[in-house]
Design a protein around this motif. Structure first.
Motif, PDB file in Angstrom:
ATOM      1  N   TRP A 145      -7.602  10.397   1.256  1.00 23.58           N
ATOM      2  CA  TRP A 145      -6.187  10.705   1.016  1.00 23.58           C
ATOM      3  C   TRP A 145      -5.971  11.129  -0.428  1.00 23.58           C
ATOM      4  N   ALA A 146      -6.561  10.377  -1.377  1.00 20.78           N
ATOM      5  CA  ALA A 146      -6.366  10.675  -2.792  1.00 20.78           C
ATOM      6  C   ALA A 146      -6.893  12.064  -3.144  1.00 20.78           C
ATOM      7  N   THR A 196       0.836  -1.208   0.000  1.00 20.26           N
ATOM      8  CA  THR A 196       0.000   0.000   0.000  1.00 20.26           C
ATOM      9  C   THR A 196       0.867   1.254   0.000  1.00 20.26           C
ATOM     10  N   ARG A 197       1.933   1.224   0.790  1.00 25.27           N
ATOM     11  CA  ARG A 197       2.846   2.366   0.840  1.00 25.27           C
ATOM     12  C   ARG A 197       3.480   2.605  -0.528  1.00 25.27           C
ATOM     13  N   THR A 201       0.756   4.118  -3.004  1.00 28.06           N
ATOM     14  CA  THR A 201       0.399   5.509  -2.711  1.00 28.06           C
ATOM     15  C   THR A 201       1.565   6.454  -3.011  1.00 28.06           C
ATOM     16  N   ARG A 202       2.777   6.015  -2.727  1.00 28.31           N
ATOM     17  CA  ARG A 202       3.928   6.859  -3.050  1.00 28.31           C
ATOM     18  C   ARG A 202       4.113   7.013  -4.544  1.00 28.31           C
ATOM     19  N   LEU A 249      -9.356   4.816   0.560  1.00 28.93           N
ATOM     20  CA  LEU A 249      -8.224   5.732   0.407  1.00 28.93           C
ATOM     21  C   LEU A 249      -8.615   7.023  -0.315  1.00 28.93           C
ATOM     22  N   SER A 255       1.480   9.428  -5.799  1.00 29.94           N
ATOM     23  CA  SER A 255       1.850  10.779  -5.383  1.00 29.94           C
ATOM     24  C   SER A 255       2.985  11.328  -6.241  1.00 29.94           C
TER      25      SER A 255
END
Length: 384
Positions: A96-97, A60-61, A64-65, A93, A68
């Motif tokens: 966050w998105a 997941t990290r 998402t990175r 999510l 981003s």
């Protein structure tokens, strides 16, 4: 308008027990570098961000990175769920998105507008994107009912459901915007990449290209892992996976798709290779032949042209440490099975050890050490 189209990252993939996290880090880093160099107005990730519906925190990290970092290049970013993803988890999510300026769509919602994304290019050209996450058969009827279709319409086939959804979502396509669709689908006429999940690529899940409106300037698909275009009423393309997911994909070229399209110009596509991807290879031969193979690059599947015996796998892996899968060559297995069938012996009145020895011989596995191990285990069972 310039679009970077990618899909089927399969972050978290483990191949024959081998984690591929370092490969994914390198591949996604290069993907971001391509975005910086090519300066797309829009990045589309057409599903299967993860390899499993229960991704690890590290996976997941990484996702998402990567999203981003793609947004950090100045491009708009839209990502949808594929059949490997947990759509509800991706929707979790979205807060966050949204804060990061990324559009994330995991499941089909009850508001059609939720699947319409709009924006402008750096030059001010407007675009409109239909974002349709993967839709399983069991949810297809519910999804169409949410769009106020009749009961009769809700009893039709999966392809009919998808067609109705896309027609409803494409109603706002006009002549003054670049009209786009992204979806995670199997389209009839597409070529399998070799590592897809069969349950979601069978004919019951295949849809014709006629589900897409002729007013669409470009369709960015995910699901099939081989980059390809499909003949249809509008440009329909699979970007392919940026790395080979399984050994069935050895012939696939790891890449992403760059698209240039406008309201008055046809879509032009080109594949940008992803050199950071570690190749998958299949090699064949006897132990002597395999000793001459350069196995330093890529992960290997090895087909051994030797009769099965204890310790053969270890001998191969000593020669080729990057061998993830070691099997007896299927052609040799067929030859041994055929000769074994011709020599099938009478079973009545024979001891288990003799029958097991006959079985080993029929499979080309006449190894005394294995027979001795069977005798010892059989003796322990009889006396226990």
């Amino acid at each position: 308008m310039r679009i970077l189209h990618t899909s089927d990252w399969h972050i978290g993939k483990v191949l024959k027990g081998q984690s591929r996290v370092e490969e994914h880090i390198a591949v996604l880093r290069q993907l971001v570098d391509i975005a910086r160099e090519q300066r797309p107005d829009l990045v589309v990730v057409a599903g299967d961000l993860y390899d499993t519906a229960v991704p690890t925190p590290d996976a997941t990290r990484l996702v998402t990175r990567a999203l981003s970092a793609l947004r950090g290049t100045g491009a708009d970013v839209v990502a949808i769920a594929g059949n490997h993803d947990n759509g509800a988890a991706l929707d979790a999510l979205r807060a966050w998105a949204d804060a990061a300026g990324i559009v994330l769509r995991g499941t089909v919602r009850d508001r059609p507008d939720d699947h319409i994304v709009t924006g402008q290019t750096r030059d001010g050209e407007p675009w409109r994107l239909v974002a349709l996450p993967f839709l399983s058969q069991r949810y297809a009827i519910r999804a169409t009912e949410m769009f106020d279709l009749s009961a009769a319409e809700a009893t039709q086939t999966y392809a009919d459901h998808v067609g109705r959804l896309l027609r409803r979502l494409s109603e706002g396509f006009g002549g003054d915007t670049v009209n786009l669709v992204t979806a995670h689908l199997t389209v009839i006429g597409g070529t399998m990449g070799g590592g897809e999940r069969d349950a979601h690529t069978i004919q019951a899940y295949a849809v014709p290209t006629t589900v897409f409106s002729p007013a669409t300037h470009y369709v960015a698909l995910g699901h099939l892992h081989r980059a390809q275009s499909i003949l249809g009423p509008c440009p329909v393309h699979y970007s392919g996976a940026p790395l080979q997911v399984d050994f069935g994909e050895e012939e696939n070229v790891s890449s992403v798709t760059m698209v240039e399209v406008g309201t008055s110009s046809a879509a032009r596509t080109r594949q940008v290779p992803v050199a950071a991807a570690v190749p998958l290879r299949t090699v064949r031969g006897t132990l002597d032949e395999l000793s001459k193979v350069d196995g330093s690059e890529g992960w290997l599947r090895v087909y051994v042209r030797e009769r099965p015996r204890a310790g053969l796998r270890e001998a191969v892996q000593e020669l080729l440490p990057r061998a993830l899968e070691v099997r007896i060559d299927p052609a040799l297995v067929a030859e041994l099975a055929e000769s074994g069938q011709r020599g099938t012996a009478q079973r009545t009145g024979r001891a288990p050890g003799e029958l097991f020895a006959d079985y080993l011989t029929s499979r080309g596995h006449a190894d005394p050490a294995v027979s001795q191990l069977f005798d010892r285990l059989y003796g322990e069972v009889r006396t226990s």
